[in-house]
Design a protein around this motif. Structure first.
Motif, PDB file in Angstrom:
ATOM      1  N   ILE A  43      52.489  -3.613  10.919  1.00 37.93           N
ATOM      2  CA  ILE A  43      51.043  -3.801  10.912  1.00 37.93           C
ATOM      3  C   ILE A  43      50.426  -3.216   9.649  1.00 37.93           C
ATOM      4  O   ILE A  43      49.494  -3.785   9.078  1.00 37.93           O
ATOM      5  N   ARG A  44      50.981  -2.107   9.193  1.00 37.23           N
ATOM      6  CA  ARG A  44      50.473  -1.464   7.978  1.00 37.23           C
ATOM      7  C   ARG A  44      50.500  -2.426   6.796  1.00 37.23           C
ATOM      8  O   ARG A  44      49.610  -2.428   5.954  1.00 37.23           O
ATOM      9  N   SER A  45      51.521  -3.274   6.760  1.00 31.51           N
ATOM     10  CA  SER A  45      51.660  -4.209   5.635  1.00 31.51           C
ATOM     11  C   SER A  45      50.560  -5.264   5.627  1.00 31.51           C
ATOM     12  O   SER A  45      50.372  -5.957   4.623  1.00 31.51           O
ATOM     13  N   ALA A  46      49.815  -5.393   6.737  1.00 31.13           N
ATOM     14  CA  ALA A  46      48.737  -6.375   6.800  1.00 31.13           C
ATOM     15  C   ALA A  46      47.469  -5.878   6.137  1.00 31.13           C
ATOM     16  O   ALA A  46      46.548  -6.664   5.897  1.00 31.13           O
ATOM     17  N   LEU A  47      47.400  -4.574   5.858  1.00 30.01           N
ATOM     18  CA  LEU A  47      46.202  -3.985   5.261  1.00 30.01           C
ATOM     19  C   LEU A  47      46.412  -3.722   3.779  1.00 30.01           C
ATOM     20  O   LEU A  47      47.491  -3.288   3.367  1.00 30.01           O
ATOM     21  N   PRO A  48      45.399  -3.958   2.957  1.00 29.91           N
ATOM     22  CA  PRO A  48      45.492  -3.555   1.548  1.00 29.91           C
ATOM     23  C   PRO A  48      45.726  -2.047   1.458  1.00 29.91           C
ATOM     24  O   PRO A  48      45.219  -1.280   2.283  1.00 29.91           O
ATOM     25  N   GLU A  49      46.469  -1.621   0.482  1.00 28.70           N
ATOM     26  CA  GLU A  49      46.816  -0.207   0.341  1.00 28.70           C
ATOM     27  C   GLU A  49      45.586   0.682   0.297  1.00 28.70           C
ATOM     28  O   GLU A  49      45.571   1.775   0.871  1.00 28.70           O
TER      29      GLU A  49
END
Length: 239
Positions: free
Chosen positions: A171-177
């Motif tokens: 899920i983290r990869s779905a958000l911009p850093e």
């Protein structure tokens, strides 16, 4: 009969929060997000902000626009006290006030003079919904505005409840850093209503174009889905 006076909206603030739910309860709690104040055309004068760039923080007076017209209440239930104890409205920062006026201390990031909207004021730490009307801006003056000896009434000795936030890697990869830290801060401060304790309930809030879905079990908050309005879905119940 009480006196009535007109007040002029000088501009609007544009924040990452299209809805009330998920907005930090106080200004300055989430500093990693930038918002901008755009003046109404008649106030777009570079002369009006001359010298402002020399200050690190500003006071912003604004309207609780989503509470406007809903009346005021002599007592309210502050989140500080778990939402179960009533206090006088003038002893709280509730939006349900006679004049629906909010006050926030924001970090001044920069002032841009050029452009069709200029001058534009960029700030961080905003606790307002996108499009909130702005009534006034004043510089924060440390020697007069800071009172280390101040007593905080029923909020004395209390801190906002902070949760342990878990964001699965898928899920983290779905958000911009650049959104990871601000989203984590927002969630750690527990955006739920103070009286909600249902561990099976799924909540969601919007930040920019992203909807963040989460559940809370005890002191652990788990992000279970991220949806982007541009059509990018990742994780959990939103996959």
């Amino acid at each position: 009969m009480s006196e009535k006076h007109e007040i002029t909206v000088i501009g609007h603030i544009h924040t990452p929060f299209p809805e009330k739910f998920g907005i930090p309860r106080q200004s300055g709690l989430v500093r990693g997000l930038i918002s901008k104040i755009v003046f109404e055309p008649e106030f777009r004068s570079p002369e009006a902000v001359r010298g402002l760039e020399g200050f690190s923080h500003i006071w912003v007076l604004w309207q609780f626009s989503q509470a406007a017209g809903r009346g005021w209440r002599p007592t309210v239930r502050p989140p500080w006290l778990g939402g179960n104890v009533r206090m006088g409205v003038f002893a709280t920062r509730s939006p349900f006030r006679p004049n629906n006026i909010g006050l926030s201390c924001l970090k001044l990031e920069r002032v841009e003079i050029v452009g069709d909207e200029g001058p534009v004021i960029y700030v961080s730490g905003a606790d307002m919904v996108d499009g909130t009307p702005i009534y006034d801006i004043k510089p924060y003056v440390a020697h007069a505005d800071s009172h280390p000896e101040a007593v905080s009434g029923f909020a004395r000795g209390r801190t906002e409840k902070r949760l342990q936030v878990e964001i699965p890697s898928s899920i983290r990869s779905a958000l911009p850093e650049e959104l990871i830290a601000p989203v984590t801060d927002i969630l750690a401060n527990d955006p739920r209503p103070a009286y909600q304790e249902d561990s099976s309930r799924e909540y969601g809030f919007l930040i920019w174009d992203y909807e963040i879905k989460f559940k809370v079990d005890g002191d652990v908050l788990t992000v279970c889905g991220v949806t982007c309005s541009a059509g990018k879905n990742n994780g959990g119940s939103n996959a």
